[in-house]
Motif scaffolding. Sequence first.
Motif, PDB file in Angstrom:
ATOM      1  N   CYS A  82       1.032  -1.137   0.074  1.00  0.00           N
ATOM      2  CA  CYS A  82       0.318   0.200  -0.382  1.00  0.00           C
ATOM      3  C   CYS A  82       0.687   1.267   0.433  1.00  0.00           C
ATOM      4  O   CYS A  82       2.109   1.631   0.932  1.00  0.00           O
ATOM      5  CB  CYS A  82      -0.825  -0.096   1.542  1.00  0.00           C
ATOM      6  SG  CYS A  82      -2.193   1.755   1.240  1.00  0.00           S
ATOM      7  N   CYS A 127      -0.054   2.847   3.627  1.00  0.00           N
ATOM      8  CA  CYS A 127      -0.137   2.090   5.122  1.00  0.00           C
ATOM      9  C   CYS A 127       1.894   1.352   4.817  1.00  0.00           C
ATOM     10  O   CYS A 127       1.777   1.027   6.001  1.00  0.00           O
ATOM     11  CB  CYS A 127      -0.756   1.998   5.482  1.00  0.00           C
ATOM     12  SG  CYS A 127      -1.569   0.278   4.734  1.00  0.00           S
ATOM     13  N   ARG A 130       0.899  -1.058   4.069  1.00  0.00           N
ATOM     14  CA  ARG A 130       0.634  -2.989   4.162  1.00  0.00           C
ATOM     15  C   ARG A 130       0.684  -3.896   2.748  1.00  0.00           C
ATOM     16  O   ARG A 130       0.129  -3.136   2.132  1.00  0.00           O
ATOM     17  CB  ARG A 130       0.072  -3.291   4.894  1.00  0.00           C
ATOM     18  CG  ARG A 130      -0.950  -2.968   6.429  1.00  0.00           C
ATOM     19  CD  ARG A 130      -2.038  -3.569   6.963  1.00  0.00           C
ATOM     20  NE  ARG A 130      -3.257  -2.238   6.543  1.00  0.00           N
ATOM     21  CZ  ARG A 130      -4.632  -2.197   6.594  1.00  0.00           C
ATOM     22  NH1 ARG A 130      -5.035  -3.020   7.472  1.00  0.00           N
ATOM     23  NH2 ARG A 130      -5.322  -1.228   6.486  1.00  0.00           N
ATOM     24  N   CYS A 188      -4.621   0.719   0.469  1.00  0.00           N
ATOM     25  CA  CYS A 188      -5.110  -0.956   0.142  1.00  0.00           C
ATOM     26  C   CYS A 188      -6.379  -0.964   1.237  1.00  0.00           C
ATOM     27  O   CYS A 188      -7.425  -2.259   1.614  1.00  0.00           O
ATOM     28  CB  CYS A 188      -4.625  -1.682   1.036  1.00  0.00           C
ATOM     29  SG  CYS A 188      -3.909  -1.287   2.782  1.00  0.00           S
ATOM     30  N   SER A 189      -7.480   0.078   1.852  1.00  0.00           N
ATOM     31  CA  SER A 189      -7.901   0.177   3.115  1.00  0.00           C
ATOM     32  C   SER A 189      -8.761   1.316   2.192  1.00  0.00           C
ATOM     33  O   SER A 189      -8.419   2.411   2.015  1.00  0.00           O
ATOM     34  CB  SER A 189      -8.329  -0.155   3.963  1.00  0.00           C
ATOM     35  OG  SER A 189      -7.238   1.392   4.065  1.00  0.00           O
ATOM     36  N   CYS A 234      -7.088   4.374   3.645  1.00  0.00           N
ATOM     37  CA  CYS A 234      -5.505   4.650   2.963  1.00  0.00           C
ATOM     38  C   CYS A 234      -5.687   5.494   2.066  1.00  0.00           C
ATOM     39  O   CYS A 234      -6.222   5.231   0.259  1.00  0.00           O
ATOM     40  CB  CYS A 234      -4.741   3.641   2.382  1.00  0.00           C
ATOM     41  SG  CYS A 234      -4.484   2.193   3.550  1.00  0.00           S
TER      42      CYS A 234
HETATM   43 ZN   LIG Z   1      -2.983   0.864   3.363  1.00  0.00          ZN
END
Ligand SMILES: [Zn+2]
Lengths: 581, 103
Positions: free
Chosen positions: A526, A529, A531, A567-568, A571
């Motif tokens: 990501c 973040c 991840r 990724c979310s 984010c």
């Molecule tokens: Zn992320």
Amino acid sequence: MSEQDEALFPGSTDEQMPSSPPSLPSRPPMDPPVLSRKRTRASDLSSNHPSSDPAFFSSDDASNDNVENYQDGKRRKKQFRGAWWDRAMYSGASQSASADASIGPVPSRDGGKTQFTRNFDSGVWMGSDSTDASTELASSQERGGATAPSMNFASLNHQPQYSNMPAAPTSSVDKRGEAEREAARIVDKALEMQAQRVDLSGLNLTEVSDSTISPLHSMVRYAQHLDDQSDSPREYFTFLPTIQLFLSSNRLRRLPNELFNLDNITVLSLRNNKLTEIPSCIRNLRNLVELNVSGNKLRHLPYELLSIPDGDTRLSRLTILPNPFAQIIPTADAAKLPIIDIHQFIGIEAIKEDSTMSTANWPLRGQTSRLAGWVTILGEQMRGRWKWSKRSYHQSMDGDSNEHLLRLSPKEDYMIRRQLLKARPMLIASSPVAYLNLFGSPNQLGARAPSAMTDEELQGFFDDPSTSPAQDGPKAHSLVELALKECSASDSLSQLHTLLPEDSPRHVVDALDNAQQVKQTGGKRCSVCGRSYVIPRTEWIEYWHYVPGEMKCSFSELFVPFLRKGCSWKCVPDGNPRTWF
Amino acid sequence: MAEENQQSDYVTLVSNDGFEFKVQRSAACIAGAIKKMLDPSNNFVEARENRCHFESINGIVLEKVCEYLYYAEKHKDAKDVPDMDLPPELCLELLMAADFLNC
Ligand SMILES: [Zn+2]
């Protein structure tokens, strides 16, 4: 769960009201027996193998050749040492052959040497522990032994737990075309000559397989291996060969994954191909000094490219034009403009005087306000850099009086310009964020992700952020994502889709394909973040000014679109443009 | 089992092999499909009985799903979220279930 109940479902509920969920098309074929067997295997892993890491990558056990350790006597019967395509090759000899195989290595066609070694570097994504097998890898191809159709398949060896495993290829013939075999010969030659320059340009290549590129990897390993025996750790680096790889003027639409494991590439030319995307794993090539992606079909560059170190001794030549980059500024006349000295163009004199930047001498006056705005932003950032450079220069010269800051000798001026040259990329503008659903498609039906938008659509997207209202969602990854990540960890990822019910939704099958793609290219991280993830949940375009190592650039190079993903739903850009990495 | 008021704190998720899981409503509703089923305005039987029966999900998988729902609920507003570990042998079924449940 603490609330868990084990009561039997009564099954007598009255069904006068409609029950909402249409049930799944059909049950997944993973019925209890399969499940329990697989779980048995999992527990075997933990009981027989001291390591707490489950041996899920083939390379885990390939390196110490202890397949037996993972399996109990009951399963040993099914075990086959060697590559799975070997199994197909020997299927004529059938059961007895594979039973024997559990005792000793399978004799290969060309005598005593087991084909097992061919398989060694299963690590398209785990390439780091194959030191002493790399020479085998190179030589087995010369021997003309069974060549893997692709390196990725190597991960399928000793995976007998799926009864409905698809049939292995029936022949071991090199499936690479003539052009690619020529490329492989050139690679071999380069290895032989210890040449750093590997010129695969103009071969009319439509594809380059991992197996064509991976010998270059072995050259690195070989050097490393040799060096391990000397005492000085310094020699390691002098031994590590740098590679200049030219793939220009071919017809490549995608790049081999193995390319991105060659972190000793210093020059990479992909000029004049048919690439529509530079994968984000380009970030692995941390020693790039020169990168040429001109003459492709790129709409944007990956954000991760910006994380490659640049400056004097690092990435200092980045050639990106021509490419059909996403343009949200009308550039009718831009192409006709001469090469621009950036500093002059944005008024470096004005910057030096520390006055407000003016666009008076700017050749495109009267253009859209967006262009004017962007140039102003660029000017402000340049001015910031200029001040910063001056300050740090003077601090380093042990003087920090303000008066000193105002006068610059020609030499100082030069030094500071050098400093500016090393300046990191500058963020100019950021599109609104597109929120993507669990499977990475735009949330609204019929909408397009920014990466797939036309110039006009992207322009509208920039102009009207309300078309993509901010969404609230958890930072935690979705169950879809977590399950896909777990699938990715499996050795048999490429076969998993065959275990899905026939009428599975298309997007689920696609997601597994996607997971495999992601895995082969070294995984995605990501951009917000950090991840690792499989399915992006946010996506947006950022325009950056990034001209490493050059004072001059053409107008179209001033602002280049970079694609960024999160990724979310949490984010997203943090609102403060990050101008320094 | 008495079903009384429609907005009970807990709802029951039932697997195709008869396992029942009582789950906090707020956690259960993290799954889009369950939220829809339990929404009274949709007039589904599930909303009246606070009970969802899944023909396509077995007990082992549903247990993991419930665990995920609690995990997601717990980390709803957290800044740093550790990934939840899933058993590898269930990954495909969980993928199917996650698609079905929309979570
Ligand atoms: Zn992320």
